[in-house]
Scaffold this motif. Structure first.
Motif, PDB file in Angstrom:
ATOM      1  N   ASP A  86       0.822  -1.218   0.000  1.00  0.00           N
ATOM      2  CA  ASP A  86       0.000   0.000   0.000  1.00  0.00           C
ATOM      3  C   ASP A  86       0.851   1.262   0.000  1.00  0.00           C
ATOM      4  OD1 ASP A  86      -2.274  -1.577  -0.002  1.00  0.00           O
ATOM      5  OD2 ASP A  86      -2.741  -1.240   2.125  1.00  0.00           O
ATOM      6  N   ARG A  87       2.054   1.182   0.562  1.00  0.00           N
ATOM      7  CA  ARG A  87       2.978   2.322   0.583  1.00  0.00           C
ATOM      8  C   ARG A  87       3.818   2.397  -0.691  1.00  0.00           C
ATOM      9  NH1 ARG A  87       6.126   2.166   6.247  1.00  0.00           N
ATOM     10  NH2 ARG A  87       7.234   3.883   5.245  1.00  0.00           N
ATOM     11  N   GLY A  88       3.628   1.455  -1.595  1.00  0.00           N
ATOM     12  CA  GLY A  88       4.361   1.457  -2.857  1.00  0.00           C
ATOM     13  C   GLY A  88       5.790   0.969  -2.741  1.00  0.00           C
ATOM     14  N   LEU A  89       6.097   0.207  -1.682  1.00  0.00           N
ATOM     15  CA  LEU A  89       7.468  -0.230  -1.439  1.00  0.00           C
ATOM     16  C   LEU A  89       7.761  -1.625  -1.990  1.00  0.00           C
ATOM     17  CD1 LEU A  89       7.797   1.112   2.210  1.00  0.00           C
ATOM     18  CD2 LEU A  89       8.573   2.201   0.082  1.00  0.00           C
ATOM     19  N   LEU A  90       6.729  -2.411  -2.217  1.00  0.00           N
ATOM     20  CA  LEU A  90       6.904  -3.735  -2.783  1.00  0.00           C
ATOM     21  C   LEU A  90       5.660  -4.144  -3.548  1.00  0.00           C
ATOM     22  CD1 LEU A  90       5.201  -5.803  -0.780  1.00  0.00           C
ATOM     23  CD2 LEU A  90       7.235  -5.580   0.611  1.00  0.00           C
ATOM     24  N   SER A  91       5.766  -5.263  -4.232  1.00  0.00           N
ATOM     25  CA  SER A  91       4.628  -5.765  -5.005  1.00  0.00           C
ATOM     26  C   SER A  91       4.575  -7.281  -4.903  1.00  0.00           C
ATOM     27  CB  SER A  91       4.751  -5.333  -6.468  1.00  0.00           C
ATOM     28  OG  SER A  91       5.937  -5.854  -7.027  1.00  0.00           O
ATOM     29  N   ARG A  92       3.412  -7.812  -5.242  1.00  0.00           N
ATOM     30  CA  ARG A  92       3.222  -9.261  -5.311  1.00  0.00           C
ATOM     31  C   ARG A  92       2.845  -9.614  -6.743  1.00  0.00           C
ATOM     32  NH1 ARG A  92      -0.510  -9.974   0.019  1.00  0.00           N
ATOM     33  NH2 ARG A  92      -0.943  -7.808  -0.429  1.00  0.00           N
ATOM     34  N   TYR A  93       3.252 -10.796  -7.165  1.00  0.00           N
ATOM     35  CA  TYR A  93       2.881 -11.249  -8.508  1.00  0.00           C
ATOM     36  C   TYR A  93       2.803 -12.770  -8.519  1.00  0.00           C
ATOM     37  CZ  TYR A  93       7.908 -12.081  -9.104  1.00  0.00           C
ATOM     38  OH  TYR A  93       9.195 -12.504  -8.947  1.00  0.00           O
ATOM     39  N   LEU A  94       2.051 -13.297  -9.477  1.00  0.00           N
ATOM     40  CA  LEU A  94       1.926 -14.746  -9.621  1.00  0.00           C
ATOM     41  C   LEU A  94       3.199 -15.326 -10.203  1.00  0.00           C
ATOM     42  CD1 LEU A  94      -1.694 -15.147 -11.030  1.00  0.00           C
ATOM     43  CD2 LEU A  94      -0.875 -15.695  -8.734  1.00  0.00           C
ATOM     44  N   CYS A  95       3.588 -16.472  -9.699  1.00  0.00           N
ATOM     45  CA  CYS A  95       4.749 -17.188 -10.226  1.00  0.00           C
ATOM     46  C   CYS A  95       4.466 -17.558 -11.682  1.00  0.00           C
ATOM     47  CB  CYS A  95       4.990 -18.444  -9.393  1.00  0.00           C
ATOM     48  SG  CYS A  95       6.285 -19.511 -10.049  1.00  0.00           S
ATOM     49  N   PRO A  96       5.382 -17.249 -12.593  1.00  0.00           N
ATOM     50  CA  PRO A  96       5.130 -17.536 -14.012  1.00  0.00           C
ATOM     51  C   PRO A  96       5.071 -19.029 -14.334  1.00  0.00           C
ATOM     52  CG  PRO A  96       7.326 -16.625 -13.697  1.00  0.00           C
ATOM     53  CD  PRO A  96       6.650 -16.578 -12.371  1.00  0.00           C
ATOM     54  N   THR A  97       5.682 -19.877 -13.519  1.00  0.00           N
ATOM     55  CA  THR A  97       5.695 -21.313 -13.800  1.00  0.00           C
ATOM     56  C   THR A  97       4.683 -22.098 -12.968  1.00  0.00           C
ATOM     57  OG1 THR A  97       7.491 -21.646 -12.218  1.00  0.00           O
ATOM     58  CG2 THR A  97       8.100 -21.291 -14.542  1.00  0.00           C
ATOM     59  N   ASP A  98       4.179 -21.503 -11.899  1.00  0.00           N
ATOM     60  CA  ASP A  98       3.198 -22.165 -11.035  1.00  0.00           C
ATOM     61  C   ASP A  98       2.211 -21.112 -10.578  1.00  0.00           C
ATOM     62  OD1 ASP A  98       1.694 -23.486  -9.149  1.00  0.00           O
ATOM     63  OD2 ASP A  98       3.378 -24.020  -7.856  1.00  0.00           O
ATOM     64  N   ARG A  99       1.075 -21.021 -11.225  1.00  0.00           N
ATOM     65  CA  ARG A  99       0.098 -19.959 -10.954  1.00  0.00           C
ATOM     66  C   ARG A  99      -0.454 -19.988  -9.532  1.00  0.00           C
ATOM     67  NH1 ARG A  99       0.930 -15.916 -14.113  1.00  0.00           N
ATOM     68  NH2 ARG A  99      -0.106 -15.963 -16.101  1.00  0.00           N
ATOM     69  N   ARG A 100      -0.162 -21.033  -8.771  1.00  0.00           N
ATOM     70  CA  ARG A 100      -0.626 -21.065  -7.381  1.00  0.00           C
ATOM     71  C   ARG A 100       0.315 -20.272  -6.475  1.00  0.00           C
ATOM     72  NH1 ARG A 100      -0.427 -27.264  -6.679  1.00  0.00           N
ATOM     73  NH2 ARG A 100       1.407 -26.751  -7.898  1.00  0.00           N
ATOM     74  N   GLY A 101       1.554 -20.088  -6.907  1.00  0.00           N
ATOM     75  CA  GLY A 101       2.550 -19.406  -6.090  1.00  0.00           C
ATOM     76  C   GLY A 101       2.485 -17.895  -6.258  1.00  0.00           C
ATOM     77  N   ILE A 102       2.587 -17.194  -5.155  1.00  0.00           N
ATOM     78  CA  ILE A 102       2.628 -15.729  -5.176  1.00  0.00           C
ATOM     79  C   ILE A 102       3.996 -15.302  -4.674  1.00  0.00           C
ATOM     80  CG2 ILE A 102       1.671 -13.589  -4.239  1.00  0.00           C
ATOM     81  CD1 ILE A 102      -0.999 -15.034  -3.968  1.00  0.00           C
ATOM     82  N   ASP A 108      11.567  -0.174  -6.464  1.00  0.00           N
ATOM     83  CA  ASP A 108      12.597   0.868  -6.411  1.00  0.00           C
ATOM     84  C   ASP A 108      12.435   1.768  -5.188  1.00  0.00           C
ATOM     85  OD1 ASP A 108      13.760  -0.091  -8.728  1.00  0.00           O
ATOM     86  OD2 ASP A 108      12.706   1.321 -10.034  1.00  0.00           O
ATOM     87  N   ALA A 109      11.190   2.143  -4.872  1.00  0.00           N
ATOM     88  CA  ALA A 109      10.957   2.990  -3.692  1.00  0.00           C
ATOM     89  C   ALA A 109      11.360   2.257  -2.417  1.00  0.00           C
ATOM     90  CB  ALA A 109       9.491   3.421  -3.617  1.00  0.00           C
ATOM     91  N   GLY A 110      11.097   0.953  -2.363  1.00  0.00           N
ATOM     92  CA  GLY A 110      11.498   0.152  -1.209  1.00  0.00           C
ATOM     93  C   GLY A 110      13.004   0.048  -1.089  1.00  0.00           C
ATOM     94  N   LEU A 111      13.674  -0.104  -2.223  1.00  0.00           N
ATOM     95  CA  LEU A 111      15.140  -0.176  -2.212  1.00  0.00           C
ATOM     96  C   LEU A 111      15.752   1.153  -1.772  1.00  0.00           C
ATOM     97  CD1 LEU A 111      15.768  -2.224  -5.481  1.00  0.00           C
ATOM     98  CD2 LEU A 111      16.052  -3.013  -3.112  1.00  0.00           C
TER      99      LEU A 111
END
Length: 163
Positions: A86-102, A108-111
């Protein structure tokens, strides 16, 4: 009533000292990070853990791995990740090889925030360890922490101190 095993009592005393040292360090770092960067120790730890992951497929951590790395339950980790997302410091995404994995990825802002907060964290840690070193019960634990080799191992030198 059975007598207490002296070895177990010594072990319990050692654990109590370790717990006190941990609490002092965490409180010192928490105050510094909150005051300077509006970050909690857990938020800093999460950003730090994620920043150490490499780019590429599977290069970042799944939520369970994040939970293990920051020593929180999965539900507490999800709340922590959501706050930082919510603070724009990180993100979540689906694993490209296993759609069950997040996966979770620091942005960049988090870094940038992590880079700004790292000296604050390090200084608060050093201050907490220096204060604890003056306590005879905590001094051996401080020496043990300082003997840990930055390359990931524990130094084998008999009088290993900070490098």
């Amino acid at each position: 009533m059975p007598a207490t095993d002296p070895a177990l009592t010594a072990l319990a005393n050692g654990w109590a000292a370790l717990y006190v040292l941990y609490g002092r360090i965490e409180a010192q770092i928490e105050r510094a990070l909150q005051a300077e960067h509006e970050l909690s120790v857990r938020e800093y730890s999460l950003l730090d853990v994620l920043s150490r992951q490499h780019d590429g497929e599977g290069g970042h951590l799944q939520m369970k791995q994040v939970a293990d790395a920051v020593v929180l339950s999965q539900s507490a980790t999800t709340r922590l990740v959501t706050r930082l997302e919510d603070r724009g410091l990180l993100s979540r995404y689906l694993c490209p090889t296993d759609r069950r994995g997040i996966y979770t990825d620091v942005g960049d802002a988090g870094l940038r925030l992590l880079a700004q907060a790292r000296p604050t964290n390090d200084a608060a840690l050093r201050e907490a360890l220096d204060e604890a070193a003056g306590n005879p019960e905590l001094a051996p634990l401080v020496k043990a922490v300082e003997a840990i080799d930055p390359a990931g191992g524990v130094s084998t030198a008999p009088d290993a101190g900070p490098s």
